[in-house]
Each structure stands twice: as structure tokens, then as C-alpha cells.
Scaffold this active site. Sequence first.
Site, PDB file in Angstrom:
ATOM      1  N   THR A 256       0.855  -1.176   0.000  1.00 61.49           N
ATOM      2  CA  THR A 256       0.000   0.000   0.000  1.00 61.49           C
ATOM      3  C   THR A 256       0.894   1.229   0.000  1.00 61.49           C
ATOM      4  O   THR A 256       1.966   1.233   0.601  1.00 61.49           O
ATOM      5  CB  THR A 256      -0.914   0.029   1.245  1.00 61.49           C
ATOM      6  N   CYS A 257       0.457   2.259  -0.723  1.00 57.77           N
ATOM      7  CA  CYS A 257       1.172   3.541  -0.754  1.00 57.77           C
ATOM      8  C   CYS A 257       2.628   3.330  -1.195  1.00 57.77           C
ATOM      9  O   CYS A 257       2.894   2.633  -2.154  1.00 57.77           O
ATOM     10  CB  CYS A 257       1.069   4.208   0.619  1.00 57.77           C
ATOM     11  N   THR A 258       3.577   3.930  -0.472  1.00 57.57           N
ATOM     12  CA  THR A 258       4.991   3.825  -0.857  1.00 57.57           C
ATOM     13  C   THR A 258       5.594   2.478  -0.489  1.00 57.57           C
ATOM     14  O   THR A 258       6.793   2.265  -0.709  1.00 57.57           O
ATOM     15  CB  THR A 258       5.815   4.942  -0.193  1.00 57.57           C
ATOM     16  N   GLY A 259       4.797   1.571   0.045  1.00 64.84           N
ATOM     17  CA  GLY A 259       5.293   0.216   0.259  1.00 64.84           C
ATOM     18  C   GLY A 259       5.761  -0.436  -1.028  1.00 64.84           C
ATOM     19  O   GLY A 259       6.549  -1.391  -1.000  1.00 64.84           O
TER      20      GLY A 259
ATOM     21  N   THR B 256       1.831   3.425  -7.049  1.00 65.90           N
ATOM     22  CA  THR B 256       2.217   3.930  -5.738  1.00 65.90           C
ATOM     23  C   THR B 256       1.603   5.311  -5.580  1.00 65.90           C
ATOM     24  O   THR B 256       0.841   5.760  -6.442  1.00 65.90           O
ATOM     25  CB  THR B 256       3.751   3.966  -5.592  1.00 65.90           C
TER      26      THR B 256
END
Length: 316
Positions: free
Chosen positions: A100-103, A120
Amino acid sequence: MLRIGLVLYPGFQVLNLSVTTVFEFANITAGEAFYDVVLLSPQGGPVLSSAGFAVATQAFDDSRFDTVLVVGDNDVSEPPPGLTAFLQRAAQTSRRIGSTCTGAFNLAQAGLLDGRRATTHWAFAAQFRRTYPAVKLEEDRIFIIDGPVWTSAGMTACVDLALALVEKDMGAELARLVAKKLVVYHRRAGGQSQYSALLDLEPRSDRIQTALAYAKQHLHTELSVEQLAQAAHLSPRQFSRAFRSETGQSPGKAVEHLRIEAARLMLESGRHPIDVIARDTGFGDRERMRRAFLRAFGQPPQAIRRASRTEDEQPA
């Protein structure tokens, strides 16, 4: 029971924890413990969030998970020791792996996104593209499914990703009930844009905001400058000058962006013929809508609909 491993590390963005609520309510709605969510970290113990409070986690070990998700943070930092190796092992032993997101940076660092489509947070897309050119990054997506790898955009998009996982596992009707209990729209389609035309415009005055709200509610009509000016209680000349000053766009271009956004949402739902979408969003005919989509996205409406259907048909 499906075990979900949610990987945290110091400074993780706390909103990412909302995916646990999606799985919690999937269990409640189903009336059984279908999901078992485990919070993980390299060392275990308390992990400090971006909001300044800590969350208890279990240390990485040889346990197996059906799905492993690594969360993002407010910036992009080096992965802590052990995270990359864990993700590489998880990709071999889990049915699904995602971020999720910048993961997504952590998945890419582990080499799990090479040659795959991924997304992202839009604010970090340029950095991601420079750092990981082997990844087929699509920044204007809510989430992307490429085989067993799932990636989402930033912030609230993690909820859409989790709802999509629930839909894949437990069916569309249960996912709809979960979304209803969470008081969110049924999950946004993966191909939906991360951007909002109204957010991009950001008018300062109430009058221009009122005109834009009127436009969004009446997209099926012609929406002349005179109509919008009347909604704003300004003369057409005053309105045009104020609108451009506050938004940097002409009223006509702003209305076209609103029409495109509405049409794209209808395309992604898959329920409406293109001629109906063109009429209901004010384009009038499919050719005019096609030209607008080519200007905005470089591809026609049919291509966007096909991409949305492809993602919905991806295997779990």
C-alpha cells in the site's frame, strides 16, 4: 482461515492500518473468522507509527501467510534490515503479496516488481520511476493487480485494495456489505484515477465553487458560460475572468475535465453503453467523447474500459 501478514516498520503511515478494519468487518459480516490479521516487523515488539504512537507487532519468522502486505510511510526511507529478505521469502510461500502507498518501493527493492505493472502514491511516482525503471509504473491508478502481486496508490487507496481482496476471496456481495458498514463507496475500480478534477481546480471563492458544484450536478446539459455565471451570481464577463484567475483554466476546459472524470467512472463500472455515457456526461455523442479522452489520456474510451475489465478478471 486466511492469514494476512501486514508488515510495518518505524515511521509507517498510520492510515495504512485501516486495511485491518476491512478484514475485521469481513469477518463480522460473514459471521465467522475468515481472516486472521497479524502485524509483523523485522524485530517484533512496538513499532512507532507516523502519528507518534507505537503498535505491537510479531517478529518475522518462518510462519506462512496467505497474503502479505507491506505498508508505506510519509516519505521513502531505506528498508530496515531483514525486510527485503522477508518479502522475497513471502513471495515464494504466499498466495499473494502486495503493498500500500509507498510500500511499493519495498517490493521493488526486493526485485518483486521487475517487469510487472504497479502503482504507488502519485507524489512519489517520478522518484519511483527513476529508481526502478524495470517496473511498469502506472501512477494514475487506485490499485493494480499483476498476477499474485497487488499494489495500491497512497493513503485511502489501501481501503480500496483491501475491499478488492475481500471481493476476490468472499464475493462481490459481501464486499459491498463491508463497504456499506464502513460508510465508504463500494470500492473504487483499480483503474480509476488517483486525481480529482475538482481538487485540481481548487477555487478560492464560494461563487466559483458554487458554479463548479452546479456544473458537476448538470453535466448532462450544455453548461454554457452564461449558465455557470448565473449559478455564481456574476455576469458572464466577470465570471470568466474570476474563474480563470482562481483555477488557471477556462470554464470550458474545466467542464470538459469534469465530463471526462464522470465518463471514466461510468466506463469503469462496466454497466453503461458508451453512447449512453457520452449522452449522460454531456459529450452528446461518442465521437466527441473519444476526442476528449484522446486529449486527456492518449487512448479512447474503449481502451480504458478494456483495461478496467482486465484488472477485474485477474486471478487471485
